[in-house]
Design a protein around this motif. Structure first.
Motif, mmCIF file in Angstrom:
data_model
loop_
_atom_site.group_PDB
_atom_site.id
_atom_site.type_symbol
_atom_site.label_atom_id
_atom_site.label_comp_id
_atom_site.label_asym_id
_atom_site.label_seq_id
_atom_site.Cartn_x
_atom_site.Cartn_y
_atom_site.Cartn_z
ATOM 1 N N THR A 117 0.756 -1.334 0.101
ATOM 2 C CA THR A 117 -0.134 0.058 -0.003
ATOM 3 C C THR A 117 0.901 1.135 0.234
ATOM 4 N N ASP A 118 0.363 2.232 -0.578
ATOM 5 C CA ASP A 118 1.044 3.594 -0.418
ATOM 6 C C ASP A 118 1.503 3.951 0.968
ATOM 7 N N GLU A 119 0.727 3.704 1.993
ATOM 8 C CA GLU A 119 1.198 3.990 3.357
ATOM 9 C C GLU A 119 2.157 3.114 3.751
ATOM 10 N N GLN A 120 2.240 1.928 3.509
ATOM 11 C CA GLN A 120 3.350 1.022 3.891
ATOM 12 C C GLN A 120 4.738 1.452 3.116
ATOM 13 N N CYS A 121 4.666 2.005 1.619
ATOM 14 C CA CYS A 121 5.566 2.431 1.089
ATOM 15 C C CYS A 121 6.401 3.630 1.782
ATOM 16 N N ALA A 122 5.268 4.500 2.142
ATOM 17 C CA ALA A 122 5.929 5.759 2.965
ATOM 18 C C ALA A 122 6.605 5.520 3.949
ATOM 19 N N ALA A 123 6.104 4.503 4.856
ATOM 20 C CA ALA A 123 6.823 4.226 6.157
ATOM 21 C C ALA A 123 7.898 3.468 5.899
ATOM 22 N N GLU A 124 8.172 2.929 4.870
ATOM 23 C CA GLU A 124 9.444 2.061 4.558
ATOM 24 C C GLU A 124 10.508 2.628 3.817
ATOM 25 N N PHE A 125 10.199 3.542 2.983
ATOM 26 C CA PHE A 125 10.865 4.211 1.914
ATOM 27 C C PHE A 125 12.225 4.588 2.458
ATOM 28 N N PHE A 126 12.452 5.487 3.166
ATOM 29 C CA PHE A 126 13.585 6.119 3.773
ATOM 30 C C PHE A 126 14.477 4.974 4.234
ATOM 31 N N ALA A 127 13.728 3.840 5.160
ATOM 32 C CA ALA A 127 14.510 2.950 6.006
ATOM 33 C C ALA A 127 15.097 2.011 4.854
ATOM 34 N N ARG A 128 14.415 1.685 3.768
ATOM 35 C CA ARG A 128 15.118 0.993 2.928
ATOM 36 C C ARG A 128 16.264 1.381 2.003
ATOM 37 N N LEU A 129 15.898 2.806 1.817
ATOM 38 C CA LEU A 129 17.339 3.514 1.202
ATOM 39 C C LEU A 129 18.437 3.451 2.201
ATOM 40 N N ARG A 130 18.202 3.679 3.294
ATOM 41 C CA ARG A 130 19.480 3.548 4.215
ATOM 42 C C ARG A 130 20.065 2.225 4.195
ATOM 43 N N GLU A 131 18.955 1.253 4.118
ATOM 44 C CA GLU A 131 19.452 -0.406 4.215
ATOM 45 C C GLU A 131 20.308 -0.740 2.999
ATOM 46 N N LEU A 132 19.941 -0.267 2.020
ATOM 47 C CA LEU A 132 20.665 -0.382 0.695
ATOM 48 C C LEU A 132 21.921 0.118 0.460
ATOM 49 N N ASP A 133 21.992 1.374 1.291
ATOM 50 C CA ASP A 133 23.503 1.853 1.262
ATOM 51 C C ASP A 133 24.409 1.273 2.259
ATOM 52 N N ASP A 134 23.768 0.544 3.230
ATOM 53 C CA ASP A 134 24.669 -0.229 4.385
ATOM 54 C C ASP A 134 25.071 -1.476 3.594
ATOM 55 N N ARG A 135 24.154 -1.884 2.613
ATOM 56 C CA ARG A 135 24.322 -3.135 1.865
ATOM 57 C C ARG A 135 25.486 -2.972 0.718
ATOM 58 N N GLY A 136 25.635 -1.708 0.503
ATOM 59 C CA GLY A 136 27.017 -1.282 -0.457
ATOM 60 C C GLY A 136 26.249 -1.160 -1.868
ATOM 61 N N ALA A 137 24.956 -1.067 -1.951
ATOM 62 C CA ALA A 137 24.242 -0.719 -3.193
ATOM 63 C C ALA A 137 25.036 0.394 -4.015
ATOM 64 N N LYS A 138 24.941 0.099 -5.388
ATOM 65 C CA LYS A 138 25.631 1.378 -6.009
ATOM 66 C C LYS A 138 24.597 1.859 -6.967
ATOM 67 N N ALA A 139 23.769 0.935 -7.474
ATOM 68 C CA ALA A 139 22.586 1.565 -8.235
ATOM 69 C C ALA A 139 21.094 0.979 -7.669
ATOM 70 N N ILE A 140 19.978 1.734 -7.577
ATOM 71 C CA ILE A 140 18.797 0.978 -7.033
ATOM 72 C C ILE A 140 17.720 1.407 -7.971
ATOM 73 N N TYR A 141 17.075 0.658 -8.597
ATOM 74 C CA TYR A 141 16.092 0.816 -9.579
ATOM 75 C C TYR A 141 14.694 0.760 -8.719
ATOM 76 N N VAL A 142 13.846 1.510 -8.922
ATOM 77 C CA VAL A 142 12.823 1.492 -8.014
ATOM 78 C C VAL A 142 11.328 1.416 -8.781
ATOM 79 N N ARG A 143 10.576 0.523 -8.270
ATOM 80 C CA ARG A 143 9.235 0.582 -8.664
ATOM 81 C C ARG A 143 8.399 1.542 -8.018
ATOM 82 N N ALA A 144 7.860 2.502 -8.822
ATOM 83 C CA ALA A 144 7.284 3.709 -8.203
ATOM 84 C C ALA A 144 5.707 3.499 -7.797
#
Ligand code: AMP
Ligand code: MG
Length: 339
Positions: free
Chosen positions: A286-313
């Motif tokens: 849901t939009d609400e779940q995506c809003a709640a998780e969005f920033f946390a997932r970006l930080r998590e992906l940085d921690d995992r060493g992501a170089k590129a993140i392709y996102v379904r909007a």
């Protein structure tokens, strides 16, 4: 300086710091904020310095009692009062002409001020005990994803501020809806949030979504909300929006496979991504779940060493508009089409 983690029960200790002109991390229902006495120019200067925030990007002023609004603004129009009755306490910021109770530095040099009455009980307690309106931008370093947990805020602010109050994960996960008034009957959404244009329409006769919400401003355009002109919310990895359905998204991602390539997708996409061998992280359905998780997932992906993140909007209505607005800025307005 060691940054102290305080429990919600120790909010009074943080409020004492605020009274002394110090700045502290504060949980709210939107994201964690970096709070300071809005009327104390030194405290506000410290906020800008700790964040590395450009001086022309104004701070939102937080209150915990409706009576504290009037002294901050020259006038409260009837429409603003009606919106406050419907949406406060909650994730809505209203911009009105300011009085000189709001220092120029707090307002980023503007003659207006954005005021919000947050719903989070710990934020309310801190503001009430501080006894003054609290200026609080998001508690991230300028440009980074906003913090939705105390740990995220510590990652950005460790050693820069005396304390952070841990109030758990933020319910909304995106910053407040910011509105201004074009006239007595027209509301302009400058930044979308959990209070949606559709909801505002139940109170305001006219609601306009500012063009800067989804589009990149062309040089020379009048910027109504200074925060909208900066690259924002971005992790270290490169972020790209991929438009198209799950099948096209996966076909596209298969062509992009390389070390450090990740997909940020809806829960319902995970099975297909796993089958295709694509490294994917879900951020809800849901939009609400995506809003709640969005920033946390970006930080998590940085921690995992992501170089590129392709996102379904998400779609651009309801709370989805708030997610899309953050996403398109994190992506530097790069939108790819998968078929
Ligand atoms: P943040 O402090 O990180 O939540 O960002 C606050 C946002 O509200 C920024 O995008 C600002 O540009 C916007 N904002 C705050 N006060 C005003 C104001 N007086 N006029 C226009 N935009 C404002
Ligand atoms: Mg911010």
């Amino acid at each position: 300086m060691n940054t102290k983690m305080l429990r919600a029960e120790e909010a009074a200790e943080a409020a004492a710091l605020l009274r002394r002109g110090e700045i502290v991390g504060m949980p709210t229902e939107t994201v964690y904020g970096l709070g300071g006495d809005a009327g104390n120019a030194d405290a506000v200067r410290a906020i800008f310095a700790a964040k590395g925030r450009p001086a022309d990007n104004p701070l939102i002023v937080h209150i915990a009692d409706l009576r504290d609004w009037a002294p901050l603004v020259t006038e409260i129009p009837p429409l603003a009062k009606a919106l406050a009755r419907r949406f406060w306490p909650g994730p809505l910021t209203m911009i009105l002409p300011r009085t000189d109770k709001v220092p120029e530095i707090t307002a980023g040099g503007l003659d207006t001020v954005g005021v919000r009455f947050p719903a989070h009980p710990v934020a309310q307690e801190m503001i009430r005990l501080a006894g003054v309106p609290i200026a609080a931008p998001s508690g991230n370093r300028s440009g980074s994803p906003s913090p939705t947990t105390a740990a995220h805020m510590l990652a950005d602010m460790d050693g820069r501020i005396p304390a952070i109050v841990d109030g758990g994960s933020c319910l909304c996960g995106v910053e407040s809806t910011v509105i201004s008034f074009d006239n007595g009957s027209t509301v302009r959404v400058l930044r979308p949030g959990f209070v949606t244009p559709e909801q505002l329409q139940t109170v305001a006769p006219n609601v306009i979504v500012d063009e800067a919400v989804l589009a990149q401003l062309t040089p020379g355009t009048v910027v109504r909300s200074p925060g909208m002109k900066y690259k924002h919310y971005a992790p270290k990895a490169e972020v790209m929006i991929v438009e198209g359905d799950t099948r096209h998204f996966i076909a596209y991602l298969l062509r992009k496979q390389a070390e450090g390539v990740y997909a940020l997708v809806f829960d319902s996409d995970m099975e297909a991504c796993d089958k295709a061998g694509i490294l994917a992280v879900p951020y809800g359905d849901t939009d609400e779940q995506c809003a709640a998780e969005f920033f946390a997932r970006l930080r998590e992906l940085d921690d995992r060493g992501a170089k590129a993140i392709y996102v379904r909007a998400p779609r651009t209505d309801g709370v989805g508009l708030a997610v899309y607005n953050r996403l398109i800025r994190a992506a530097g307005f790069r939108v790819l089409h998968a078929g």
